[in-house]
Design an enzyme around this catalytic site. Structure first.
Site, mmCIF file in Angstrom:
data_model
loop_
_atom_site.group_PDB
_atom_site.id
_atom_site.type_symbol
_atom_site.label_atom_id
_atom_site.label_comp_id
_atom_site.label_asym_id
_atom_site.label_seq_id
_atom_site.Cartn_x
_atom_site.Cartn_y
_atom_site.Cartn_z
ATOM 1 N N LYS A 1 1.104 -1.381 0.291
ATOM 2 C CA LYS A 1 -0.079 0.147 -0.322
ATOM 3 C C LYS A 1 0.916 0.866 -0.477
ATOM 4 O O LYS A 1 1.516 1.657 0.776
ATOM 5 C CB LYS A 1 -1.068 0.117 1.315
HETATM 6 P P1 FBP Z 1 -6.485 6.850 4.253
HETATM 7 O O1 FBP Z 1 -7.110 7.054 2.701
HETATM 8 O O2 FBP Z 1 -7.498 8.281 5.347
HETATM 9 O O3 FBP Z 1 -4.916 7.764 3.854
HETATM 10 O O4 FBP Z 1 -6.251 6.290 5.019
HETATM 11 C C1 FBP Z 1 -5.107 5.530 4.939
HETATM 12 C C2 FBP Z 1 -3.892 5.141 6.002
HETATM 13 O O5 FBP Z 1 -3.002 5.228 5.403
HETATM 14 C C3 FBP Z 1 -4.241 4.853 7.440
HETATM 15 O O6 FBP Z 1 -4.117 3.657 7.748
HETATM 16 C C4 FBP Z 1 -3.430 5.165 8.101
HETATM 17 O O7 FBP Z 1 -4.215 6.117 9.241
HETATM 18 C C5 FBP Z 1 -3.316 7.341 7.481
HETATM 19 O O8 FBP Z 1 -3.179 6.551 5.871
HETATM 20 C C6 FBP Z 1 -1.700 7.618 7.916
HETATM 21 O O9 FBP Z 1 -2.071 8.963 6.993
HETATM 22 P P2 FBP Z 1 -0.617 9.541 7.327
HETATM 23 O O10 FBP Z 1 -0.016 9.036 7.783
HETATM 24 O O11 FBP Z 1 -0.655 10.140 5.488
HETATM 25 O O12 FBP Z 1 -1.391 10.877 7.766
#
Ligand code: FBP
Length: 273
Positions: free
Chosen positions: A187
């Site tokens: 991811k």
């Molecule tokens: P989002 O679709 O809200 O970006 O979620 C995906 C994710 O990877 C979550 O699992 C995690 O909490 C968040 O994004 C972390 O986002 P970042 O570290 O970019 O603030």
């Protein structure tokens, strides 16, 4: 390993693609991420909605899986339990590290179909996260469980050399590093264009690459368009948090996303259906 293959199919449909709901934000960003749609702070409420809309999988931390995992009983929805995280309460310099908060056995007891862990490639703590991932992966693989890597380039050196963490050269590097470590699913960030994201997918050499959703777009069509680009670039789908739970009625967008991902429909067409 047949166990890994069978469990991966609980997320990916026959077309090899998946839409997975991410729900670790209460820990990783804090409860304020739910402020606008406060009813979704209750995982049961939002999980019921996403399941009803036909989501392929759900990703959460062990505690939320304990609280609300029974919502998935009897449903064809994969459960991914993430075993690392960080809070935004710690000093900012430490935001470049994710620590282990649970064990593969915990995830298995919760009925997980896969486990996940983050590596911030380029962080000063990269080595510690690599070791964490390697331990989780080695154990999970022995037991037939797939391991997902959230392969996020992040850190001062990246900013200095490439300007931003979404530069395709570093995203591609992170995805490749994840594949080289034995991840079964990756991811990562959007790189800004179909052409560059296609290179990320190629660098992962057959390990499915899914988009990390990112901040909510004010127009849902913009997000549909982004996911469409990911699919056109050869991506295997998306893991989406805020673009789902920060909308009061996320079912419409989820259904449209599923049409883009699984029916190859363009964003306008999918939005109209
Ligand atoms: P989002 O679709 O809200 O970006 O979620 C995906 C994710 O990877 C979550 O699992 C995690 O909490 C968040 O994004 C972390 O986002 P970042 O570290 O970019 O603030």
């Amino acid at each position: 390993n047949i166990g890994i293959k069978r469990r991966l199919r609980r997320f990916f449909r026959k077309d090899g693609r998946a839409l997975i709901f991410a729900m670790d934000h209460g820990f990783e960003h804090g409860p304020t991420d739910f402020e606008e749609t406060w009813e979704h702070i209750n995982p049961r409420v939002i999980i019921r909605k996403v399941v009803r809309a036909g989501i392929d999988g759900v990703m959460m931390l062990p505690g939320i899986a304990r609280i609300a995992g029974d919502e998935l009983i009897g449903k064809e929805v994969g459960l991914m339990v993430k075993l690392t995280s960080k809070t935004e309460l710690r000093p900012k310099e430490e935001w470049l590290m994710q620590d282990q908060l649970g064990f593969v056995e915990d995830a298995i007891k919760l009925g997980a179909d896969a486990v996940a862990a983050t590596v911030y490639w380029g962080s000063p703590y990269e080595g510690a996260m690599m070791r964490q991932f390697a331990e989780i992966a080695s154990y999970a693989h022995d037991l037939g469980y797939p391991v997902v890597q959230f392969a996020y380039p992040r850190g001062p050196y990246i900013n200095e050399k490439y300007g931003k963490k979404e530069d395709y050269r570093v995203v591609m590097y992170g995805a490749r590093a994840a594949a080289e470590m034995g991840a079964d699913m990756i991811k990562t960030y959007w790189t800004g264009s179909r052409e560059t994201f296609a290179k990320v997918v190629e660098a992962a050499s057959g390990v499915p690459v899914l988009l990390s959703g990112g901040a909510k777009t004010s127009n849902p069509l913009d997000f549909l368009n982004l996911v469409w680009e990911v699919i056109e670039a050869g991506g295997s789908g998306a893991v989406v948090g805020r673009n789902i739970f920060q909308r009061k009625n996320p079912e419409t967008l989820i259904r449209a996303l599923l049409r883009v991902i699984h029916r190859n429909e363009g964003p306008e067409e999918a939005a109209k259906a």
